[in-house]
Design an enzyme around this catalytic site. Structure first.
Site, PDB file in Angstrom:
ATOM      1  N   LYS A 166      13.350  33.049  57.380  1.00 29.04           N
ATOM      2  CA  LYS A 166      12.929  31.883  56.598  1.00 29.04           C
ATOM      3  C   LYS A 166      13.460  30.625  57.287  1.00 29.04           C
ATOM      4  O   LYS A 166      14.520  30.666  57.944  1.00 29.04           O
ATOM      5  CB  LYS A 166      13.498  31.957  55.187  1.00 29.04           C
TER       6      LYS A 166
ATOM      7  N   LYS B 182      -1.183  24.884  60.708  1.00 30.90           N
ATOM      8  CA  LYS B 182      -0.615  25.957  59.870  1.00 30.90           C
ATOM      9  C   LYS B 182       0.107  25.342  58.667  1.00 30.90           C
ATOM     10  O   LYS B 182       0.051  25.875  57.558  1.00 30.90           O
ATOM     11  CB  LYS B 182       0.346  26.807  60.714  1.00 30.90           C
TER      12      LYS B 182
ATOM     13  N   ASN C  91       0.692  28.097  49.695  1.00 27.76           N
ATOM     14  CA  ASN C  91       1.968  28.689  49.260  1.00 27.76           C
ATOM     15  C   ASN C  91       2.518  28.138  47.946  1.00 27.76           C
ATOM     16  O   ASN C  91       2.832  28.920  47.039  1.00 27.76           O
ATOM     17  CB  ASN C  91       3.009  28.583  50.383  1.00 27.76           C
TER      18      ASN C  91
ATOM     19  N   ASN D  48      -3.634  39.021  49.142  1.00 28.13           N
ATOM     20  CA  ASN D  48      -2.218  38.841  49.547  1.00 28.13           C
ATOM     21  C   ASN D  48      -1.439  38.030  48.520  1.00 28.13           C
ATOM     22  O   ASN D  48      -1.981  37.127  47.894  1.00 28.13           O
ATOM     23  CB  ASN D  48      -2.118  38.033  50.850  1.00 28.13           C
TER      24      ASN D  48
HETATM   25  O1  KPL Z   1       1.365  32.061  55.861  1.00 27.27           O
HETATM   26  C1  KPL Z   1       1.094  32.482  54.758  1.00 27.27           C
HETATM   27  C2  KPL Z   1       2.229  32.804  53.873  1.00 27.27           C
HETATM   28  O2  KPL Z   1       2.090  33.532  52.905  1.00 27.27           O
HETATM   29  O3  KPL Z   1       3.332  32.323  54.196  1.00 27.27           O
HETATM   30  C3  KPL Z   1      -0.342  32.565  54.300  1.00 27.27           C
HETATM   31  C4  KPL Z   1      -1.234  32.151  55.446  1.00 27.27           C
HETATM   32  C5  KPL Z   1      -0.561  31.649  53.137  1.00 27.27           C
HETATM   33  C6  KPL Z   1      -0.784  33.956  53.936  1.00 27.27           C
HETATM   34  O4  KPL Z   1      -0.328  34.399  52.707  1.00 27.27           O
END
Ligand code: KPL
Length: 314
Positions: free
Chosen positions: A67, A173, A181, A240
């Protein structure tokens, strides 16, 4: 992500996982890593795991997947385990990670990339490859050529390429992470919710767009249209749970400071207002402390966020 990359790279290179979490280290040593592929099939991979970086020396490559608040410590560990010509590569979220690696290792021994691979740690020593993505490394004049690392990743089965515009990559990104997020963490929803719910989608796209505006004010060119890309990633990773959602759910500190916090700070420096990122930052900090009211529906939380953003604009 460390387990995912370690597992796949171990097919083509000698890999040691270095970390501090005792339960994870014990599980890896006792049972190896249980790896669950995107199609649900699983197998066990024996992997060396240690808390002591010196035992992994001398390494040619240190992949930094901690992290963002742990980057400084990881840089010190990389210094101990890398060979004199070894390179650290960050694939982390957020701003400021490369700078911290460079401060410790020097600019010819640190590089960055971004990845949209998805992973979830289901239990100590058990990782699920949640979704295949793409990894892009920045072109750089480093002791190990980025192209060599691209080829290593490709041999391990990661779709990987090189790109010239490193800052654009990171800010691109960052825009996707700022869009997806915090909202998934505060609403406690999978990424796909942000593509399906109209209000959530609007907020996600506004957050990503703000990041693009701050980047543009610094003459940083994003490799894509930020809001469109955030939506595309939310759709592509619909099932996800974002890393920030997983952090909040597990009571861990999030990367909100290196994501929305960094956008707000940069916006302030270059005179671009960032009310959406500011409100999302506060909301995630509250969620981290369990202050955010769990009992509320996503729709009610979204209305509250919109009201707070309107207020922040005045
Ligand atoms: O990078 C990601 C994360 O969860 O930190 C994404 C691209 C949003 C994929 O879940």
């Amino acid at each position: 992500m460390g387990c995912l990359f370690g597992a796949k790279l171990s097919q083509v290179a000698e890999v040691t996982l270095v970390g501090h979490w005792p339960a994870q280290l014990a599980a890896l040593r006792q049972n190896g890593l249980r790896f669950i592929a995107p199609d649900g099939r699983s197998h066990t991979i024996p992997l060396a795991a240690t808390h002591d970086p010196a035992t992994a020396a001398p390494a040619d490559l240190a992949l930094i997947l901690v992290k963002s608040h742990q980057t400084r410590q990881a840089a010190e560990m990389a210094r101990q385990l890398l060979a004199p010509t070894g390179v650290a590569l960050t694939l982390q979220n957020g701003l400021g990670n490369l700078e911290q690696l460079t401060a410790v290792l020097g600019s010819n021994r640190a590089n960055l990339g971004i990845t949209s691979e998805g992973a979830a740690l289901l239990a100590p020593g058990v990782v699920r490859h949640a979704g295949t993505g793409h990894t892009t490394l920045a072109e750089a004049d480093t002791a190990v050529a980025p192209q060599t690392i691209v080829e290593l990743f490709q041999a391990a089965g990661f779709a990987t390429s090189l790109a010239a515009n490193a800052e654009g990559l990171v800010w691109g990104k960052l825009a996707v992470n700022a869009g997806i997020n915090p909202l998934t963490a505060v609403l406690q929803v999978p990424n796909g919710f942000l593509a399906e719910n109209a209000a959530a989608q609007q907020l996600m796209m506004q957050a990503a767009q703000e990041v693009a505006q701050v980047a543009a004010a610094q003459n940083i060119q994003l490799p894509f249209e930020a809001a469109v890309q955030a939506l595309a990633v939310a759709q592509a990773t619909a099932a996800n749970h974002s890393s920030m959602r997983q952090d909040v759910a597990n009571g861990r500190p999030t990367e909100i400071g290196a994501i929305c916090g960094a956008v707000v700070a940069a916006g302030r420096r270059c005179g671009v207002p960032t009310p959406v990122n500011a409100v999302l930052q506060t909301a995630v900090l509250q969620a981290e402390q369990g202050i955010w009211p769990d009992a509320q529906t996503p729709e009610a939380i979204l209305s509250l966020l919109f009201a707070q953003i309107e207020q922040a604009k005045t």
